[in-house]
Design a protein around this motif. Sequence first.
Motif, mmCIF file in Angstrom:
data_model
loop_
_atom_site.group_PDB
_atom_site.id
_atom_site.type_symbol
_atom_site.label_atom_id
_atom_site.label_comp_id
_atom_site.label_asym_id
_atom_site.label_seq_id
_atom_site.Cartn_x
_atom_site.Cartn_y
_atom_site.Cartn_z
ATOM 1 N N ASP A 9 56.515 28.511 10.158
ATOM 2 C CA ASP A 9 55.581 27.456 10.547
ATOM 3 C C ASP A 9 54.122 27.836 10.270
ATOM 4 O O ASP A 9 53.233 27.000 10.380
ATOM 5 C CB ASP A 9 55.776 27.040 12.007
ATOM 6 C CG ASP A 9 55.688 28.187 12.985
ATOM 7 O OD1 ASP A 9 55.512 29.343 12.557
ATOM 8 O OD2 ASP A 9 55.792 27.935 14.204
ATOM 9 N N ALA A 56 62.797 21.755 6.981
ATOM 10 C CA ALA A 56 61.807 22.204 7.957
ATOM 11 C C ALA A 56 60.557 22.735 7.263
ATOM 12 O O ALA A 56 59.428 22.460 7.691
ATOM 13 C CB ALA A 56 62.417 23.272 8.858
ATOM 14 N N GLN A 57 60.741 23.503 6.160
ATOM 15 C CA GLN A 57 59.583 24.030 5.439
ATOM 16 C C GLN A 57 58.819 22.913 4.744
ATOM 17 O O GLN A 57 57.584 22.934 4.667
ATOM 18 C CB GLN A 57 60.019 25.083 4.414
ATOM 19 C CG GLN A 57 58.867 25.895 3.843
ATOM 20 C CD GLN A 57 58.228 26.765 4.909
ATOM 21 O OE1 GLN A 57 58.838 27.688 5.425
ATOM 22 N NE2 GLN A 57 56.981 26.459 5.270
ATOM 23 N N ASP A 76 57.279 32.590 0.718
ATOM 24 C CA ASP A 76 57.880 31.302 1.080
ATOM 25 C C ASP A 76 59.149 31.198 0.246
ATOM 26 O O ASP A 76 59.097 31.019 -0.965
ATOM 27 C CB ASP A 76 56.915 30.160 0.764
ATOM 28 C CG ASP A 76 57.484 28.771 1.069
ATOM 29 O OD1 ASP A 76 58.715 28.602 1.015
ATOM 30 O OD2 ASP A 76 56.688 27.845 1.323
ATOM 31 N N CYS A 125 64.636 31.333 5.914
ATOM 32 C CA CYS A 125 64.337 30.197 6.769
ATOM 33 C C CYS A 125 62.877 29.764 6.641
ATOM 34 O O CYS A 125 62.079 30.386 5.944
ATOM 35 C CB CYS A 125 64.659 30.553 8.229
ATOM 36 S SG CYS A 125 66.414 30.930 8.514
ATOM 37 N N ALA A 126 62.553 28.699 7.339
ATOM 38 C CA ALA A 126 61.197 28.138 7.301
ATOM 39 C C ALA A 126 60.252 28.955 8.177
ATOM 40 O O ALA A 126 60.652 29.504 9.208
ATOM 41 C CB ALA A 126 61.220 26.685 7.773
ATOM 42 N N PRO A 150 53.299 29.740 7.065
ATOM 43 C CA PRO A 150 53.702 30.525 5.885
ATOM 44 C C PRO A 150 52.528 31.213 5.208
ATOM 45 O O PRO A 150 51.418 30.696 5.150
ATOM 46 C CB PRO A 150 54.317 29.454 4.970
ATOM 47 C CG PRO A 150 53.688 28.171 5.400
ATOM 48 C CD PRO A 150 53.486 28.301 6.877
ATOM 49 N N SER A 201 54.883 22.401 4.824
ATOM 50 C CA SER A 201 54.118 22.726 3.619
ATOM 51 C C SER A 201 53.914 21.560 2.668
ATOM 52 O O SER A 201 53.226 21.699 1.660
ATOM 53 C CB SER A 201 54.816 23.870 2.877
ATOM 54 O OG SER A 201 54.960 25.001 3.707
ATOM 55 N N GLU A 259 66.760 24.424 6.488
ATOM 56 C CA GLU A 259 65.479 25.120 6.516
ATOM 57 C C GLU A 259 64.523 24.617 5.441
ATOM 58 O O GLU A 259 63.300 24.644 5.639
ATOM 59 C CB GLU A 259 65.717 26.626 6.371
ATOM 60 C CG GLU A 259 66.494 27.237 7.529
ATOM 61 C CD GLU A 259 65.778 27.087 8.867
ATOM 62 O OE1 GLU A 259 64.534 27.159 8.880
ATOM 63 O OE2 GLU A 259 66.461 26.912 9.892
ATOM 64 N N ALA A 260 65.049 24.151 4.316
ATOM 65 C CA ALA A 260 64.180 23.563 3.293
ATOM 66 C C ALA A 260 63.489 22.321 3.836
ATOM 67 O O ALA A 260 62.296 22.096 3.578
ATOM 68 C CB ALA A 260 64.986 23.220 2.041
#
Length: 401
Positions: free
Chosen positions: A358, A38-39, A364, A355-356, A360, A43, A35-36
Amino acid sequence: MTARDERQVRRRRVFYIPGYDPFPPRRYRELYRREAAAQAAVSGHEISVTPGAARGGWGVEARIEGAEVQTQIEVLVWSDIVRASMGKGIAATYAQLLRTAWTYARTGALWRLMRLRKGPVIAAFYPVAVLLAQLALALLAAWGTGAAAATLLHPWAAPLGLAVVWPVLAWFRRQDGRLFAYYLMHDYAFSAAWRGANPPALEARLGDFADRIAAALAEDRDEVLVVGHSSGAHLAVSVLADLLRAGRVPADGPALGLLTLGQVVPMMSFLPDAGRLRADLACLSEQDTIAWVDVSAPGDGCAFALCDPVAVSGVAGPAKRWPLVISAAFTQTLSPERWRALRWRFFRLHFQYLCAFDRPGDYDYFRITAGPRTLAARFAGRAPSRSRIERPLSKHRHRAA
């Protein structure tokens, strides 16, 4: 906000306390890694996850908001305690169902919880309904088999139908990886078994974890952050309250923060023997040493979303300062497409805080755990959610001495 809260974070320790989960810490490491990434793609973060030296943990090297930060994350390991509590046979699980339902009904907790949020109460009824439905189907199969035996063999053969009850129930249990009825029943039974208190084995584990947090507070770190998810939220509250009362939070040490996510505190604090937890909630709510931010979302049907855990438990005093109750606002921080994909995946949504997003907002998870600002600084001046619930509804309000 103190000067130590305003410092830029370059080195951080995160202590993560999971909820009732039989899986080992590596599950959370892989979740964080995936998830990091994906974020970061959304971002513009730069995040890499490395094996950690700490037991049940991992390292994070990140460049976020133009700053480089090193974070070490450690997980409270109590999955073995969870697995032991789940090691019940079919008959024992049905006995748990009766005891748990009786405990919440007889103590008055059930009716008061229903006045807070319907979602988590419906989630609590789910395993009861599914397990009773499975029993009804097993008995129906027994009746049909018995009727067939009586017709084909002899009327006295009808009781032979009872022989299919156990195989049918055993088949249903093998499907629990999809139904989660046994898992959730064991979860609620774990809380009810001690009527709101922690079992001794878990208290001992919390004591060891508190020692590790105290050791981190003596290190050269800029922030120590404790994160509690789901039922891990009330465990995090108790750990930090113990450290405060014991004088183990140094005034000149790192900034100390508490982040509670998707909390289900009322499931414990509304029970009669949760005096220790209620005292811990009151303690943390009035202190000025630890920044406490509580994040939930109405879209999470498994959490008591936007319910101030101190206020609804009836232990808020005139000096109450914490927690800051805010919403992760899933319908705004997830795109319409993503929200449609997740809306009915209730267990997955309960983990969305980790989790991420989309789209945010100010929440966060990766900025908080791997970014250059302390929890206190990041949410300084942030107004609490206007739709938060603060009605004191718990019948049981006495606190442990």
